[in-house]
Scaffold this active site. Structure first.
Site, PDB file in Angstrom:
ATOM      1  N   PRO A 280       0.816  -1.212   0.000  1.00 53.93           N
ATOM      2  CG  PRO A 280      -0.029  -1.053   2.158  1.00 53.93           C
ATOM      3  CD  PRO A 280       0.651  -2.004   1.221  1.00 53.93           C
TER       4      PRO A 280
ATOM      5  CB  VAL B  34      -0.051   7.389   1.539  1.00 53.16           C
ATOM      6  CG1 VAL B  34      -0.981   8.590   1.716  1.00 53.16           C
ATOM      7  CG2 VAL B  34      -0.043   6.538   2.799  1.00 53.16           C
TER       8      VAL B  34
ATOM      9  CD  GLN C 242      -2.654  -0.508   5.176  1.00 56.26           C
ATOM     10  OE1 GLN C 242      -2.536   0.680   5.402  1.00 56.26           O
ATOM     11  NE2 GLN C 242      -1.670  -1.260   4.722  1.00 56.26           N
TER      12      GLN C 242
ATOM     13  CB  CYS D 235      -0.005   5.046   9.424  1.00 58.63           C
ATOM     14  SG  CYS D 235      -0.066   6.806   8.971  1.00 58.63           S
TER      15      CYS D 235
ATOM     16  CE  LYS E 213       2.707  -0.496   6.077  1.00 52.94           C
ATOM     17  NZ  LYS E 213       2.313   0.591   5.147  1.00 52.94           N
TER      18      LYS E 213
END
Length: 215
Positions: free
Chosen positions: A37, A39, A99, A130, A174
């Site tokens: 993934p 952003v 996600q 994150c 994750k």
């Protein structure tokens, strides 16, 4: 921490979910090439592009669980349309991992329920990686790994894996690897996530974007 790790229960439900994860992995051809993934990049058009160059498994970018749970217009931006007469359609963007980012158990559970009903993804991934300010403020992403939120995080994973196991859909996690604190912290979470209840952990180093290590 060692005592905490040893006290975790490895029940039949957890074993079932781990087995489900491996079954899912092999069902999709034991994929080697994953589009992680990104952003602002991992939208449907990007995923279709990388699939043309050999990607076998793709992820959405981090999706806000609260928005996903209640807003059809918000959900729409992360998927291709179903059964579209004009390709590509959602069927060409598979297998796909959705996600989710969030810290509220009920909200995350609602988002998972919506995703299962929508049926345009093949697995759910919880973002514990994150490191940005928004994640710090909301207590989600990498900040779920902080010691004060440890039990809350395990409660989230237990709730989500329970719903997903019933639907035969795996839960992935994750997370970020702790490099500046004691290795036991990373080992603790790998132990928790690698047994009950999540079958897969995707690791990133915890040193980017000002991520802080605690406990």
């Amino acid at each position: 921490m060692e005592n905490e790790t040893q006290s975790l229960s490895h029940g039949s439900d957890a074993d079932e979910h781990v087995a489900l994860g491996w079954t899912w992995f092999h069902k999709h051809g034991s994929p080697r090439f994953w589009a992680a993934p990104l952003v602002g990049l991992s939208d449907p058009a990007f995923r279709i592009l990388v699939r043309r160059y050999g990607t076998q498994m793709a992820h959405t970018e981090m999706v806000d669980a609260a928005g996903f749970a209640v807003s059809p217009s918000y959900r729409k931006q992360f998927f291709l349309p179903k059964n579209s007469d004009t390709p590509p359609s959602s069927e060409t963007d598979r297998p796909l991992v959705l996600q989710l980012g969030g810290a509220d158990i009920e909200t995350l559970d609602d988002a998972v329920a919506v995703a299962l009903a929508d049926a345009r993804c093949d697995a759910i991934e919880l973002n514990c990686g994150c490191p940005q300010r928004c994640a710090r403020k909301g207590g989600y992403g990498a900040f779920l790994l902080d010691a004060p939120r440890r039990e809350h995080l395990l409660a989230i994973i237990t709730r989500l894996s329970s719903r997903l196991t019933a639907a035969k859909v795996p839960l992935l996690v994750k997370m970020r690897v702790s490099t500046t604190t004691i290795p036991a912290r990373t080992s603790y979470y790998l132990h928790c996530f690698g047994h009950p209840p999540a079958p897969a952990v995707f690791e990133r180093v915890a040193s980017t974007k000002g991520f802080h290590n605690s406990g």
